[in-house]
Design a protein around this motif. Structure first.
Motif, PDB file in Angstrom:
ATOM      1  N   ILE A 152      -2.451   0.650   0.196  1.00 41.90           N
ATOM      2  CA  ILE A 152      -3.620  -0.708   0.370  1.00 41.90           C
ATOM      3  C   ILE A 152      -5.111   0.930   0.119  1.00 41.90           C
ATOM      4  O   ILE A 152      -5.680   0.505  -1.062  1.00 41.90           O
ATOM      5  CB  ILE A 152      -3.929  -0.427   1.846  1.00 41.90           C
ATOM      6  CG1 ILE A 152      -3.356  -1.430   2.373  1.00 41.90           C
ATOM      7  CG2 ILE A 152      -5.579   0.097   2.306  1.00 41.90           C
ATOM      8  CD1 ILE A 152      -3.529  -1.594   4.045  1.00 41.90           C
ATOM      9  N   ALA A 153      -4.212   2.404  -0.377  1.00 37.62           N
ATOM     10  CA  ALA A 153      -4.947   2.868  -1.033  1.00 37.62           C
ATOM     11  C   ALA A 153      -5.698   2.560  -1.914  1.00 37.62           C
ATOM     12  O   ALA A 153      -6.948   1.922  -2.975  1.00 37.62           O
ATOM     13  CB  ALA A 153      -5.977   4.162  -0.560  1.00 37.62           C
ATOM     14  N   ALA A 154      -4.914   2.099  -2.811  1.00 36.21           N
ATOM     15  CA  ALA A 154      -4.767   1.953  -4.361  1.00 36.21           C
ATOM     16  C   ALA A 154      -5.997  -0.057  -5.117  1.00 36.21           C
ATOM     17  O   ALA A 154      -5.505   0.579  -6.134  1.00 36.21           O
ATOM     18  CB  ALA A 154      -3.223   2.668  -5.352  1.00 36.21           C
ATOM     19  N   LEU A 155      -5.214  -0.457  -3.971  1.00 36.43           N
ATOM     20  CA  LEU A 155      -5.644  -1.891  -3.972  1.00 36.43           C
ATOM     21  C   LEU A 155      -6.908  -1.729  -3.532  1.00 36.43           C
ATOM     22  O   LEU A 155      -7.837  -2.782  -4.238  1.00 36.43           O
ATOM     23  CB  LEU A 155      -4.960  -2.172  -2.684  1.00 36.43           C
ATOM     24  CG  LEU A 155      -4.948  -3.956  -2.972  1.00 36.43           C
ATOM     25  CD1 LEU A 155      -3.687  -4.187  -4.029  1.00 36.43           C
ATOM     26  CD2 LEU A 155      -3.755  -4.495  -1.885  1.00 36.43           C
ATOM     27  N   LEU A 156      -8.162  -1.360  -2.871  1.00 32.87           N
ATOM     28  CA  LEU A 156      -9.534  -1.269  -2.825  1.00 32.87           C
ATOM     29  C   LEU A 156      -9.934  -1.496  -4.476  1.00 32.87           C
ATOM     30  O   LEU A 156      -9.577  -0.933  -5.137  1.00 32.87           O
ATOM     31  CB  LEU A 156      -9.646  -0.480  -1.288  1.00 32.87           C
ATOM     32  CG  LEU A 156      -8.897  -0.721  -0.137  1.00 32.87           C
ATOM     33  CD1 LEU A 156      -9.188   0.903   0.660  1.00 32.87           C
ATOM     34  CD2 LEU A 156      -8.919  -1.718   0.690  1.00 32.87           C
ATOM     35  N   ALA A 157     -11.108  -2.985  -3.756  1.00 34.10           N
ATOM     36  CA  ALA A 157     -12.142  -2.475  -5.296  1.00 34.10           C
ATOM     37  C   ALA A 157     -13.122  -1.510  -4.992  1.00 34.10           C
ATOM     38  O   ALA A 157     -13.478  -0.879  -3.500  1.00 34.10           O
ATOM     39  CB  ALA A 157     -12.280  -3.943  -4.902  1.00 34.10           C
ATOM     40  N   ALA A 158     -14.106  -0.956  -5.277  1.00 35.27           N
ATOM     41  CA  ALA A 158     -14.929  -0.467  -6.040  1.00 35.27           C
ATOM     42  C   ALA A 158     -16.092  -0.418  -4.776  1.00 35.27           C
ATOM     43  O   ALA A 158     -16.663   0.737  -3.834  1.00 35.27           O
ATOM     44  CB  ALA A 158     -15.746  -0.103  -7.038  1.00 35.27           C
ATOM     45  N   ASP A 159     -16.103  -1.586  -3.953  1.00 32.96           N
ATOM     46  CA  ASP A 159     -17.446  -1.866  -2.701  1.00 32.96           C
ATOM     47  C   ASP A 159     -16.538  -2.299  -1.639  1.00 32.96           C
ATOM     48  O   ASP A 159     -17.720  -2.088  -1.231  1.00 32.96           O
ATOM     49  CB  ASP A 159     -18.496  -2.925  -3.476  1.00 32.96           C
ATOM     50  CG  ASP A 159     -17.613  -3.929  -3.940  1.00 32.96           C
ATOM     51  OD1 ASP A 159     -16.418  -4.326  -3.750  1.00 32.96           O
ATOM     52  OD2 ASP A 159     -18.750  -5.348  -3.671  1.00 32.96           O
ATOM     53  N   ASP A 160     -15.181  -2.136  -1.506  1.00 30.31           N
ATOM     54  CA  ASP A 160     -15.019  -2.228  -0.655  1.00 30.31           C
ATOM     55  C   ASP A 160     -14.959  -0.855   0.661  1.00 30.31           C
ATOM     56  O   ASP A 160     -14.738   0.618  -0.604  1.00 30.31           O
ATOM     57  CB  ASP A 160     -12.944  -2.410  -0.276  1.00 30.31           C
ATOM     58  CG  ASP A 160     -12.570  -3.675  -1.420  1.00 30.31           C
ATOM     59  OD1 ASP A 160     -13.702  -4.475  -0.633  1.00 30.31           O
ATOM     60  OD2 ASP A 160     -11.363  -3.750  -2.187  1.00 30.31           O
ATOM     61  N   ILE A 161     -15.053  -0.386   1.153  1.00 27.69           N
ATOM     62  CA  ILE A 161     -14.612   0.691   2.597  1.00 27.69           C
ATOM     63  C   ILE A 161     -13.685   1.340   3.039  1.00 27.69           C
ATOM     64  O   ILE A 161     -12.831   0.389   3.135  1.00 27.69           O
ATOM     65  CB  ILE A 161     -16.305   0.303   3.949  1.00 27.69           C
ATOM     66  CG1 ILE A 161     -17.081   0.207   2.841  1.00 27.69           C
ATOM     67  CG2 ILE A 161     -15.651   1.507   4.010  1.00 27.69           C
ATOM     68  CD1 ILE A 161     -18.316  -0.123   3.923  1.00 27.69           C
TER      69      ILE A 161
END
Ligand SMILES: O=C(CO)[C@@H](O)[C@H](O)[C@H](O)[C@H](O)COP(=O)(O)O
Ligand SMILES: [Zn+2]
Length: 197
Positions: A152-161
């Motif tokens: 999941i860490a690698a999947l998150l977008a820039a504006d995700d938290i």
């Protein structure tokens, strides 16, 4: 080790994990509470998903938003994607278990909504597919993880938290997840009721 010693050790480990998590998680928890209030104030909703203990956490969080936490305030738009067994079993049976949350997000997710995606390992395929569906529908992701966040860490977008518990053991991670959920509830209420800025 005696059973009494084991119990004492679990309490000590849990307290130490929570103390260690504070430095890493306080700022992103604040950001997540603000993001959820922003979404709710604009007519959005908060969806939550996860497996096993994290399914229970999803329901716990949604109930505290929709009904109440500690104070009187208007009901908030929140839904756990873990509760409707007809929906869950038909998607798992007709398609794949990986799709049980994603398909609900495809149906219900609207731009500006927030998804609280909970996974202690960061590797549950159905939570990963939920995040992909959220991104495809303009839904912001707040990921509640542990163990470095896994895939999941690698999947998150820039504006995700990303709220990642710095711990390895599932039980200890889950204990910090529940504390985090209560921090979110408290923060959301304080912001909505004008008790903090
Ligand atoms: O509560 C526990 C373990 O404490 C279990 O039910 C646990 O949540 C399940 O094994 C989950 O399937 C684990 O998934 P995840 O946290 O790795 O995404
Ligand atoms: Zn558990």
């Amino acid at each position: 080790m005696s059973l009494a010693d084991r119990i004492q050790q679990q309490f000590k480990d849990s307290a130490a994990t929570k103390t260690a998590a504070l430095a890493a998680m306080a700022a992103p928890i604040e950001a997540a509470a603000r993001r959820m209030v922003h979404s709710l104030a604009a007519g959005g909703k908060v969806m939550a998903c996860g497996n096993g203990g994290s399914a229970a956490d999803s329901q716990h969080f949604a109930a505290e938003l929709l009904n109440r936490f500690e104070k009187e305030r208007p009901p908030l738009a929140a839904i756990a994607l873990t509760t409707d067994t007809s929906t869950l079993t038909s998607i798992a049976n007709d398609y794949r278990y990986e799709d049980v949350f994603a398909k609900q997000i495809q149906a219900l997710g609207r731009r500006g909504d927030v998804l609280l995606a909970i996974s202690t390992s960061g590797n549950s395929p159905n939570v990963i597919e939920a995040i992909r569906a959220a991104h495809a529908h303009g839904v912001t992701v707040v990921a509640l993880t542990g163990r470095g966040g896994g895939k999941i860490a690698a999947l998150l977008a820039a504006d995700d938290i990303h709220l990642c518990v710095p711990a390895e053991r599932t039980a200890r991670i889950q204990e910090v997840h529940l504390l985090t959920i209560h921090c979110l509830c408290d923060g959301i209420d304080a912001l909505i009721l004008g008790e903090t800025q």
